[in-house]
Design a protein around this motif. Structure first.
Motif, short mmCIF file in Angstrom:
data_model
loop_
_atom_site.label_atom_id
_atom_site.label_comp_id
_atom_site.label_asym_id
_atom_site.label_seq_id
_atom_site.Cartn_x
_atom_site.Cartn_y
_atom_site.Cartn_z
N ASP A 43 0.85 -1.20 0.00
CA ASP A 43 0.00 0.00 0.00
C ASP A 43 0.88 1.25 0.00
O ASP A 43 2.09 1.18 0.10
N ASP A 44 0.27 2.40 -0.11
CA ASP A 44 1.02 3.65 -0.27
C ASP A 44 1.34 4.34 1.06
O ASP A 44 1.47 5.56 1.11
N VAL A 45 1.50 3.59 2.12
CA VAL A 45 1.84 4.14 3.43
C VAL A 45 3.36 4.33 3.49
O VAL A 45 4.10 3.44 3.08
N THR A 46 3.81 5.48 3.97
CA THR A 46 5.26 5.71 4.04
C THR A 46 5.89 5.06 5.27
O THR A 46 7.03 4.63 5.21
N THR A 85 8.03 15.11 5.15
CA THR A 85 8.83 15.27 3.93
C THR A 85 9.52 13.98 3.49
O THR A 85 10.23 13.97 2.51
N ILE A 86 9.30 12.90 4.21
CA ILE A 86 9.96 11.64 3.90
C ILE A 86 9.36 11.03 2.63
O ILE A 86 8.16 11.09 2.42
N THR A 119 16.09 11.15 12.00
CA THR A 119 16.21 12.05 10.85
C THR A 119 17.68 12.37 10.56
O THR A 119 18.10 12.35 9.40
N LYS A 120 18.47 12.61 11.60
CA LYS A 120 19.89 12.89 11.42
C LYS A 120 20.63 11.66 10.89
O LYS A 120 21.48 11.77 10.00
N ALA A 121 20.30 10.48 11.42
CA ALA A 121 20.97 9.25 10.98
C ALA A 121 20.66 8.97 9.51
O ALA A 121 21.55 8.58 8.74
N GLU A 122 19.44 9.17 9.10
CA GLU A 122 19.07 8.92 7.70
C GLU A 122 19.64 9.99 6.78
O GLU A 122 19.96 9.71 5.63
N ALA A 123 19.77 11.22 7.25
CA ALA A 123 20.37 12.27 6.45
C ALA A 123 21.86 11.97 6.20
O ALA A 123 22.38 12.26 5.13
#
Length: 126
Positions: A43-46, A85-86, A119-123
């Motif tokens: 499905d289109d869930v982020t 924004t993900i 968020t920092k780890a993924e950036a």
């Protein structure tokens, strides 16, 4: 993203959960840990998220359920601020491994800290 935590957003697949714990990465903000894995859903869930509380530290189900309700509510109210924004799809599991039953303000503060660390780890990975 709406301020909901509906059926489609809940992490239920046993296969995905096993893959999450075997291959996933984690960030911590004591007494919480976020295990996450970049994945693809039908499905289109982020984001699909689940919560867990150790039976070892909380023998009574009422305490475990209370903490899980607090974690789900903090996730539901703060996911828009951090994940609007993900673009990729992620599987999340939020684990509570403290020894005391917390109040909501404490849980919300720690969930926000946890999401900022994610968020920092993924950036850094991009």
């Amino acid at each position: 993203m709406k301020h909901t935590y509906g059926k489609t957003e809940k992490l239920k697949s046993k296969i995905t959960i096993e893959k999450l714990f075997s291959e996933g990465k984690s960030v911590s903000a004591y007494p919480l840990r976020l295990v996450y894995l970049k994945t693809n859903f039908e499905d289109d869930v982020t984001i699909k998220a689940g919560v867990s509380v150790s039976k070892r530290h909380f023998k009574l189900a009422v305490h475990r359920n209370r903490i899980k309700r607090l974690l789900r509510e903090a996730y539901r109210l703060n996911k828009n601020a951090h994940f609007s924004t993900i673009s990729s799809q992620y599987a999340f599991m939020i684990l509570y491994f403290g020894k005391d039953v917390p109040n909501y303000n404490f849980v919300e503060k720690k969930v926000n800290t946890l999401f900022e660390k994610f968020t920092k780890a993924e950036a850094n990975n991009l």
